[in-house]
Structures are given as C-alpha cells and as structure tokens.
Write a protein that holds these residues in place. Structure first.
Motif, PDB file in Angstrom:
ATOM      1  N   MET A   1     -28.366  38.011 -14.447  1.00 29.09           N
ATOM      2  CA  MET A   1     -29.123  36.829 -14.041  1.00 29.09           C
ATOM      3  C   MET A   1     -29.481  35.947 -15.248  1.00 29.09           C
ATOM      4  O   MET A   1     -29.435  34.731 -15.172  1.00 29.09           O
ATOM      5  N   LYS A   2     -29.843  36.594 -16.378  1.00 30.29           N
ATOM      6  CA  LYS A   2     -30.152  35.817 -17.578  1.00 30.29           C
ATOM      7  C   LYS A   2     -28.947  35.005 -18.010  1.00 30.29           C
ATOM      8  O   LYS A   2     -29.076  33.824 -18.372  1.00 30.29           O
ATOM      9  N   GLU A   3     -27.762  35.606 -17.962  1.00 25.84           N
ATOM     10  CA  GLU A   3     -26.543  34.903 -18.362  1.00 25.84           C
ATOM     11  C   GLU A   3     -26.273  33.720 -17.435  1.00 25.84           C
ATOM     12  O   GLU A   3     -25.855  32.643 -17.889  1.00 25.84           O
ATOM     13  N   PHE A   4     -26.524  33.911 -16.149  1.00 28.00           N
ATOM     14  CA  PHE A   4     -26.325  32.831 -15.174  1.00 28.00           C
ATOM     15  C   PHE A   4     -27.176  31.618 -15.536  1.00 28.00           C
ATOM     16  O   PHE A   4     -26.678  30.476 -15.588  1.00 28.00           O
ATOM     17  N   GLN A  56     -54.369  23.913 -20.497  1.00 24.16           N
ATOM     18  CA  GLN A  56     -53.875  24.923 -21.431  1.00 24.16           C
ATOM     19  C   GLN A  56     -52.735  25.654 -20.722  1.00 24.16           C
ATOM     20  O   GLN A  56     -52.951  26.286 -19.680  1.00 24.16           O
ATOM     21  N   VAL A  57     -51.534  25.592 -21.273  1.00 22.84           N
ATOM     22  CA  VAL A  57     -50.337  25.988 -20.539  1.00 22.84           C
ATOM     23  C   VAL A  57     -49.725  27.275 -21.068  1.00 22.84           C
ATOM     24  O   VAL A  57     -49.470  27.425 -22.269  1.00 22.84           O
ATOM     25  N   GLU A  58     -49.469  28.193 -20.134  1.00 20.07           N
ATOM     26  CA  GLU A  58     -48.627  29.357 -20.362  1.00 20.07           C
ATOM     27  C   GLU A  58     -47.445  29.247 -19.408  1.00 20.07           C
ATOM     28  O   GLU A  58     -47.606  28.822 -18.264  1.00 20.07           O
ATOM     29  N   ALA A  59     -46.264  29.644 -19.878  1.00 17.84           N
ATOM     30  CA  ALA A  59     -45.073  29.564 -19.038  1.00 17.84           C
ATOM     31  C   ALA A  59     -44.113  30.680 -19.419  1.00 17.84           C
ATOM     32  O   ALA A  59     -44.180  31.217 -20.530  1.00 17.84           O
ATOM     33  N   PHE A  60     -43.240  31.022 -18.485  1.00 16.71           N
ATOM     34  CA  PHE A  60     -42.196  31.993 -18.811  1.00 16.71           C
ATOM     35  C   PHE A  60     -40.960  31.695 -17.976  1.00 16.71           C
ATOM     36  O   PHE A  60     -41.001  31.035 -16.932  1.00 16.71           O
ATOM     37  N   ASP A  61     -39.834  32.192 -18.472  1.00 14.46           N
ATOM     38  CA  ASP A  61     -38.565  32.099 -17.764  1.00 14.46           C
ATOM     39  C   ASP A  61     -37.645  33.163 -18.340  1.00 14.46           C
ATOM     40  O   ASP A  61     -37.825  33.606 -19.482  1.00 14.46           O
ATOM     41  N   ILE A  62     -36.637  33.544 -17.586  1.00 14.94           N
ATOM     42  CA  ILE A  62     -35.693  34.548 -18.062  1.00 14.94           C
ATOM     43  C   ILE A  62     -34.732  33.981 -19.101  1.00 14.94           C
ATOM     44  O   ILE A  62     -34.148  34.719 -19.898  1.00 14.94           O
ATOM     45  N   ASN A  82     -47.416  27.508 -24.543  1.00 12.77           N
ATOM     46  CA  ASN A  82     -46.998  28.870 -24.877  1.00 12.77           C
ATOM     47  C   ASN A  82     -45.942  29.302 -23.875  1.00 12.77           C
ATOM     48  O   ASN A  82     -46.143  29.178 -22.658  1.00 12.77           O
ATOM     49  N   TYR A  83     -44.823  29.821 -24.378  1.00 11.21           N
ATOM     50  CA  TYR A  83     -43.671  30.084 -23.505  1.00 11.21           C
ATOM     51  C   TYR A  83     -43.074  31.441 -23.862  1.00 11.21           C
ATOM     52  O   TYR A  83     -42.756  31.702 -25.015  1.00 11.21           O
ATOM     53  N   SER A  84     -42.924  32.305 -22.852  1.00 12.28           N
ATOM     54  CA  SER A  84     -42.389  33.646 -23.056  1.00 12.28           C
ATOM     55  C   SER A  84     -41.076  33.812 -22.303  1.00 12.28           C
ATOM     56  O   SER A  84     -40.854  33.193 -21.254  1.00 12.28           O
ATOM     57  N   THR A  85     -40.200  34.674 -22.831  1.00  7.70           N
ATOM     58  CA  THR A  85     -38.978  35.025 -22.113  1.00  7.70           C
ATOM     59  C   THR A  85     -38.938  36.516 -21.773  1.00  7.70           C
ATOM     60  O   THR A  85     -37.892  37.060 -21.467  1.00  7.70           O
ATOM     61  N   GLN A  86     -40.070  37.183 -21.830  1.00  2.00           N
ATOM     62  CA  GLN A  86     -40.145  38.550 -21.350  1.00  2.00           C
ATOM     63  C   GLN A  86     -40.078  38.577 -19.825  1.00  2.00           C
ATOM     64  O   GLN A  86     -40.328  37.571 -19.154  1.00  2.00           O
ATOM     65  N   ASP A  87     -39.762  39.749 -19.283  1.00  2.00           N
ATOM     66  CA  ASP A  87     -39.889  39.925 -17.840  1.00  2.00           C
ATOM     67  C   ASP A  87     -41.358  39.747 -17.463  1.00  2.00           C
ATOM     68  O   ASP A  87     -42.256  40.271 -18.125  1.00  2.00           O
ATOM     69  N   PHE A  88     -41.597  39.015 -16.410  1.00  2.00           N
ATOM     70  CA  PHE A  88     -42.967  38.692 -15.998  1.00  2.00           C
ATOM     71  C   PHE A  88     -43.839  39.934 -15.855  1.00  2.00           C
ATOM     72  O   PHE A  88     -45.003  39.945 -16.243  1.00  2.00           O
ATOM     73  N   ILE A 104     -42.879  26.645  -8.861  1.00  2.42           N
ATOM     74  CA  ILE A 104     -42.086  25.480  -8.480  1.00  2.42           C
ATOM     75  C   ILE A 104     -40.611  25.863  -8.550  1.00  2.42           C
ATOM     76  O   ILE A 104     -40.052  26.034  -9.623  1.00  2.42           O
ATOM     77  N   TYR A 105     -40.016  26.065  -7.374  1.00  2.00           N
ATOM     78  CA  TYR A 105     -38.629  26.541  -7.254  1.00  2.00           C
ATOM     79  C   TYR A 105     -38.428  27.840  -8.036  1.00  2.00           C
ATOM     80  O   TYR A 105     -37.418  28.031  -8.702  1.00  2.00           O
ATOM     81  N   ALA A 106     -39.412  28.710  -7.924  1.00  2.00           N
ATOM     82  CA  ALA A 106     -39.380  30.018  -8.578  1.00  2.00           C
ATOM     83  C   ALA A 106     -38.880  31.048  -7.566  1.00  2.00           C
ATOM     84  O   ALA A 106     -39.654  31.828  -7.013  1.00  2.00           O
ATOM     85  N   HIS A 107     -37.591  31.014  -7.324  1.00  2.00           N
ATOM     86  CA  HIS A 107     -36.996  31.860  -6.293  1.00  2.00           C
ATOM     87  C   HIS A 107     -36.637  33.225  -6.872  1.00  2.00           C
ATOM     88  O   HIS A 107     -35.543  33.440  -7.399  1.00  2.00           O
ATOM     89  N   VAL A 108     -37.585  34.140  -6.768  1.00  3.42           N
ATOM     90  CA  VAL A 108     -37.448  35.472  -7.348  1.00  3.42           C
ATOM     91  C   VAL A 108     -36.706  36.383  -6.377  1.00  3.42           C
ATOM     92  O   VAL A 108     -36.910  36.315  -5.162  1.00  3.42           O
ATOM     93  N   GLU A 109     -35.866  37.272  -6.932  1.00  6.10           N
ATOM     94  CA  GLU A 109     -35.125  38.195  -6.084  1.00  6.10           C
ATOM     95  C   GLU A 109     -36.081  39.099  -5.305  1.00  6.10           C
ATOM     96  O   GLU A 109     -37.181  39.419  -5.752  1.00  6.10           O
ATOM     97  N   THR A 110     -35.644  39.511  -4.128  1.00  6.51           N
ATOM     98  CA  THR A 110     -36.501  40.246  -3.210  1.00  6.51           C
ATOM     99  C   THR A 110     -37.013  41.552  -3.794  1.00  6.51           C
ATOM    100  O   THR A 110     -38.110  41.995  -3.466  1.00  6.51           O
ATOM    101  N   THR A 111     -36.245  42.185  -4.673  1.00  8.40           N
ATOM    102  CA  THR A 111     -36.662  43.467  -5.239  1.00  8.40           C
ATOM    103  C   THR A 111     -37.876  43.332  -6.152  1.00  8.40           C
ATOM    104  O   THR A 111     -38.576  44.311  -6.401  1.00  8.40           O
ATOM    105  N   LYS A 112     -38.138  42.120  -6.641  1.00  7.69           N
ATOM    106  CA  LYS A 112     -39.259  41.901  -7.556  1.00  7.69           C
ATOM    107  C   LYS A 112     -40.385  41.078  -6.937  1.00  7.69           C
ATOM    108  O   LYS A 112     -41.498  41.056  -7.470  1.00  7.69           O
ATOM    109  N   ARG A 113     -40.107  40.420  -5.820  1.00  8.77           N
ATOM    110  CA  ARG A 113     -41.040  39.399  -5.338  1.00  8.77           C
ATOM    111  C   ARG A 113     -42.425  39.973  -5.005  1.00  8.77           C
ATOM    112  O   ARG A 113     -43.449  39.390  -5.365  1.00  8.77           O
TER     113      ARG A 113
END
Length: 204
Positions: A1-4, A56-62, A82-88, A104-113
């Motif tokens: 998924m990260k590569e995608f 004050q903003v925190e954000a993350f993405d894969i 502040n921005y992280s790329t760790q798993d949530f 916002i358009y954070a479509h997480v896979e069902t196994t993690k949702r």
C-alpha cells in the motif's frame, strides 16, 4: 500500500490540489482554533489550511513522498505542521489531546478501520469534534459516469452512515448523511460523486 501511494504522489503537481476540502474548511471556520489531527493527510492541503487559521496541526500518512510535499507546501506557506509516516496505531499521540480530528478521504482498509476509530475516539478530547468527508456507498454509480472523480475501487473501503453511527456511539451527530456533491480537487477528484459527511461532537 505504501508503494501504491508513493507512486501516486510522485509528481510535481499536487494531485488533489492545494486548496482545502470545502466541507472541512466550512466546519473549521465554525470552531475555535486548537489542536487538530489529520488522518491520512496526503500532500498537506488541509493541514496547511488549518495551520494558516491558527490551528496546531498534527498529521500522518503512509506515504513519505506525501509527507515531503506537505512539508514543502507548509514551508512555502510560512506555517508549521508536525507530520508522521508511522502506522497510525503505533504513533504515540497522547490520549484526550486533540480538539478536532479530521478524516478527509481517509479510506482505511477494513482490517484496520475499527482499531483506527477506537484510537481516534481515545485521542479526541471530551467536547471535541470529528469532521469527515469521504466517498459513500453510492459512489460506484458515479465512477461509471465521471472517470476522473476517483475513489476506491474496493467497495469495502467506502464510508457509510451506519458504520459511523455504530463506531462513534458517544457522539452527538450535528451532521451525518450521504449526499451528492461536485468535486474539483486537483486532477484526481473531478466531477460528481456520492460522499458521506460527518460533523460530530464527543459527548461530555
């Protein structure tokens, strides 16, 4: 998924544009600024908007490429995020530390949702707000008509009103509905689509 996602974001252009999501912008303007978390934030358009409006903003993405673009956009806009790329699920955010959380358009896979939603609930302060917009159950019908509207091909990734109700039972839903909307967000969200919108307050 990260590569995608790295491949998708690996362009000079900001594929969803630099303007914030309209629904998010409307809701943030109704709230006093505080500390906000952006889930699966991508290239930073919403995080930078919030920072410009004294949040004050925190954000993350894969995607590390998304992070690089987001930080570059923030620097160009003279704001800090502040921005992280760790798993949530592994990011050590403090519980009850956010005044608002945005999906916002954070479509997480069902196994993690379910785990994501439980952690979101723990991170949000009592009296805090959830803001969400994402493609809903009717969206596949629009994808046939509007090839540039984007959105998951896997129906299991789509948002639903029922799932939000079941996942956030200790919230007052100020708005929760699936609606048709016209999107013009970069090159990847263009056309009409069906979205679920949620604006909810964690009960005292």
């Amino acid at each position: 998924m990260k590569e995608f996602w790295n491949e998708k974001f690996n362009t000079k252009e900001y594929i969803y544009g630099k303007s914030p999501n309209v629904y998010l912008a409307e809701k943030l303007k109704e709230l006093p600024s505080g500390k906000i978390l952006f889930v699966a934030e991508g290239e930073g358009r919403n995080a930078v908007f919030a920072a410009k409006n004294n949040w004050q903003v925190e954000a993350f993405d894969i995607s590390n490429i998304a992070k690089e673009k987001a930080l570059e956009y923030a620097e160009d806009s003279n704001v800090g995020i502040n921005y992280s790329t760790q798993d949530f699920l592994e990011i050590p955010y403090k519980e009850n530390s956010f005044d608002a959380i945005a999906l916002i358009y954070a479509h997480v896979e069902t196994t993690k949702r379910a785990s994501y939603f439980k952690k979101i609930d723990r991170l949000l302060k009592t009296g805090g707000f959830l803001i969400a917009e994402g493609f809903g159950q009717d969206h596949p019908n629009y994808q046939k008509k509007y090839p540039n509207i984007g959105g998951p091909k896997n129906a299991e990734l789509l948002f639903s009103v029922e799932e939000f109700k079941e996942s956030f039972i200790n919230y007052d839903f100020l708005e929760l509905q699936e609606v048709e909307t016209s999107l013009n967000e970069g090159e990847k969200h263009v056309g009409k689509g069906s979205v679920v919108r949620m604006f909810a307050k964690k009960k005292l």
